[in-house]
Design an enzyme around this catalytic site. Structure first.
Site, short mmCIF file in Angstrom:
data_model
loop_
_atom_site.label_atom_id
_atom_site.label_comp_id
_atom_site.label_asym_id
_atom_site.label_seq_id
_atom_site.Cartn_x
_atom_site.Cartn_y
_atom_site.Cartn_z
N ARG A 120 3.40 -4.43 -9.67
CA ARG A 120 2.77 -5.74 -9.85
C ARG A 120 1.74 -6.01 -8.75
NH1 ARG A 120 8.63 -8.50 -9.54
NH2 ARG A 120 9.14 -6.42 -10.31
N LYS A 169 13.94 4.18 -2.52
CA LYS A 169 14.82 4.38 -3.67
C LYS A 169 15.92 5.39 -3.31
CE LYS A 169 11.48 3.67 -7.44
NZ LYS A 169 12.16 2.55 -8.08
N1 BES Z 1 8.44 2.19 -11.11
C1 BES Z 1 9.53 1.31 -10.92
C2 BES Z 1 10.17 0.89 -12.24
C3 BES Z 1 11.07 1.91 -12.90
C4 BES Z 1 12.33 2.14 -12.39
C5 BES Z 1 10.69 2.52 -14.04
C6 BES Z 1 13.17 3.03 -13.02
C7 BES Z 1 11.53 3.40 -14.70
C8 BES Z 1 12.77 3.66 -14.18
C9 BES Z 1 9.08 0.05 -10.21
O1 BES Z 1 8.06 0.20 -9.30
C10 BES Z 1 10.26 -0.46 -9.48
O2 BES Z 1 10.69 0.19 -8.58
N2 BES Z 1 10.76 -1.63 -9.87
C11 BES Z 1 11.89 -2.21 -9.26
C12 BES Z 1 11.63 -3.67 -9.11
C13 BES Z 1 12.64 -4.39 -8.25
C14 BES Z 1 12.53 -3.92 -6.82
C15 BES Z 1 12.40 -5.86 -8.36
C16 BES Z 1 13.10 -1.94 -10.15
O3 BES Z 1 12.96 -1.97 -11.37
O4 BES Z 1 14.15 -1.66 -9.62
MN MN Z 2 8.78 0.73 -7.37
#
Ligand code: BES
Ligand code: MN
Ligand code: ZN
Length: 499
Positions: free
Chosen positions: A352, A278
């Site tokens: 997931r 990230k």
């Molecule tokens: N924990 C995150 C989701 C999240 C992101 C919650 C920002 C709250 C704020 C999750 O594990 C994630 O990183 N999801 C990705 C999925 C994508 C790679 C398909 C996302 O939402 O960017």
């Molecule tokens: Mn994630």
């Protein structure tokens, strides 16, 4: 904060009640609530109203010193228009009282708002809303500060004025306090830093809850997860030094043969994204990626304290998502416990991957229904903002019923959810050239394709998915966990007793 209830009637008049401060309601248009009227013997309150110092608008207050009366202070609080006091108006009135109470030079206070004034709500609803709002006002996140936030001052003992202090009212008070305790636990866990709130810490918390409330607990470690063939869950832990845990917490308050409600909470104690790293700014907030797990533990604590006569099983897959030389790579293909293979195209779609194996594991409980709770997608925040949790189920009668029960519980608990679609058309976005499915479906409808992924592992029971990415915590100056959706889940479980 300690709560008690006291009933007032003609024999036991509120005007004779000794208190450091009594909070009473006034309506917009200058009308006093019954308790306010009873305290207005010398016309002092009507005079204050006439002066225009208080309008009755929801959440406005006026503190009047009254050193000669049994109540040393009277706090007038606006409730809005008498025949249309909304949930929001009532809650904002209690919040306003709480703000004054926390700065008062006294340690006891009475809340004497009319509990039957809220449109379409009864006194039980108002009592609970009051307890939750008051407890929220004294919640602090200063456990790791050397100098504590100011908590010594203000009202610690609150008496709630009611019409009758019968068994049902006493039970509502006890249940409200239990719910507040569950929310507190959930918030405290969410706010803890990821170097303290590890998978092991969550497991220890579950053991503590089990001990205190007579629940059963089992914590599976890596070896046992390998034996269960949880290849998807384990792939997320590859880059981490922290051992993964799989927590099973059982509250068996119902009949032995009654099918349990199963709650599954995402417990990523820190989500760096893994090799699909990230961006750095705001990454600290990914300590909140265990808020699904925290809401399951908070709910289990709440129903434990209530001794709810229902069978409920909390299941928490928990680990860190870290990059390292041993971390899972984009392109890796893993085999889930269900046997379905997954091409991991983005290691940041890890929630997931841990949930799907938990969803397969819970088949053994022959559940009445399964609800998973997860900070799953940023896309859900884009879709619904910070007000509604995203709610996903299949679309048939059994699932409509479950979805409607969850939505109704959310409305009652001021912890709302909004239903989103699951359709085959979205499932196509999860196609992989090399495995049964990919773990991402591309940017369009990101929260829906995430739900579609989970759906493939839930065919054997009635299931709902709640994406709490937008509702589990607040960012910015007021950064902190919200305790959501503990109120929704607890209310849903309480409601099941009546059916
Ligand atoms: N924990 C995150 C989701 C999240 C992101 C919650 C920002 C709250 C704020 C999750 O594990 C994630 O990183 N999801 C990705 C999925 C994508 C790679 C398909 C996302 O939402 O960017
Ligand atoms: Mn994630
Ligand atoms: Zn995550």
């Amino acid at each position: 904060m300690d709560f008690s209830i006291k009933a007032f009637n003609t024999k036991n008049a509120i005007a004779q009640h000794k208190s450091s401060c009594i909070a009473v309601g006034v309506y917009e248009g200058g009308k006093l609530s019954p308790a306010a009227k009873a305290l207005d013997q010398k016309g002092m309150l009507s005079a204050a109203l006439k002066s225009g110092d208080i309008t009755g608008k929801p959440g406005t207050t006026l503190l009047i010193h009254h050193s000669s009366g049994p109540a040393k202070r009277i706090l007038l609080v606006g409730l809005g228009t008498q025949d249309s006091v909304s949930d929001r108006s009532f809650i904002s009135a209690v919040q306003a009282v709480a703000r004054v109470f926390t700065t008062l030079g006294a340690s006891d206070g009475m809340l004497a708002l009319p509990l039957d004034c809220v449109k379409d709500r009864d006194a039980h609803w108002a009592l609970r809303a009051a307890v939750i709002a008051l407890r929220e006002s004294v919640f602090r996140a200063d456990g790791l500060k050397s100098k504590k936030d100011d908590t010594a001052t203000g009202v610690r003992k609150v008496t709630l004025a009611v019409d009758v202090a019968d068994a049902a009212t006493k039970r509502t008070l006890a249940q409200s306090v239990a719910l507040a305790n569950g929310m507190d636990l959930s918030k405290t866990l969410g706010n803890l830093p990821p170097n303290i709130c590890t998978p092991t810490y969550l497991a220890d918390t579950a053991k503590k809850i089990a001990r205190e409330f007579g629940q059963g607990v089992e914590v599976l470690d890596r070896k046992q997860l390998e034996a269960l063939k949880m290849g998807s869950f384990l792939s997320v832990t590859n880059g981490s030094q922290q051992p993964p845990k799989f927590i099973v917490l059982k509250h068996m308050g119902g009949k032995a043969k009654e099918a349990p409600v199963v709650l599954v909470g995402k417990g990523i104690t820190f989500d760096t994204g893994g090799i699909s790293l990230k961006p750095g700014s705001g990454m600290d907030e990914m300590k909140y990626d265990m808020c699904g797990a925290a809401s399951v533990l908070g709910t289990m604590r709440a129903i434990g304290e209530m001794a709810l006569p229902l069978n409920v099983i909390g299941v928490i897959p928990t680990c860190e998502n870290m990059p390292s030389g041993s971390a899972t790579r984009p392109g890796d293909i893993v085999t889930s416990m269900s046997g379905q293979t997954i091409e991991i195209l983005n290691t940041d779609a890890e929630g997931r991957l841990i949930l799907c194996d938990a969803l397969t594991y819970v088949e053994r409980f022959k559940p009445a229904c399964v609800i998973d709770i997860a900070t799953l997608t940023g896309a859900c925040v884009t879709a619904l903002g910070h007000h509604n949790t995203g709610l996903f189920t299949r679309h048939d009668d059994a699932h409509d019923e479950l979805a409607n029960a969850l939505i109704a519980a959310g409305k009652y608990a001021n912890d709302t959810a909004w239903r989103m679609p699951i359709e085959d058309a979205y499932q196509e976005q999860l196609k992989s050239n090399f495995a049964d499915m990919a773990n991402i479906g591309g940017p369009p409808g990101g929260s829906i394709t995430a739900a579609c992924f989970l759906e493939r592992f839930t065919k054997k029971y009635t299931w709902a998915h709640m994406d709490i990415a937008g509702t589990a915590w607040k960012s910015g100056g007021a950064k902190g966990a919200t305790g959501r959706p503990v109120p929704l889940l607890t209310t849903f479980l309480l409601e099941r007793l009546n059916h």
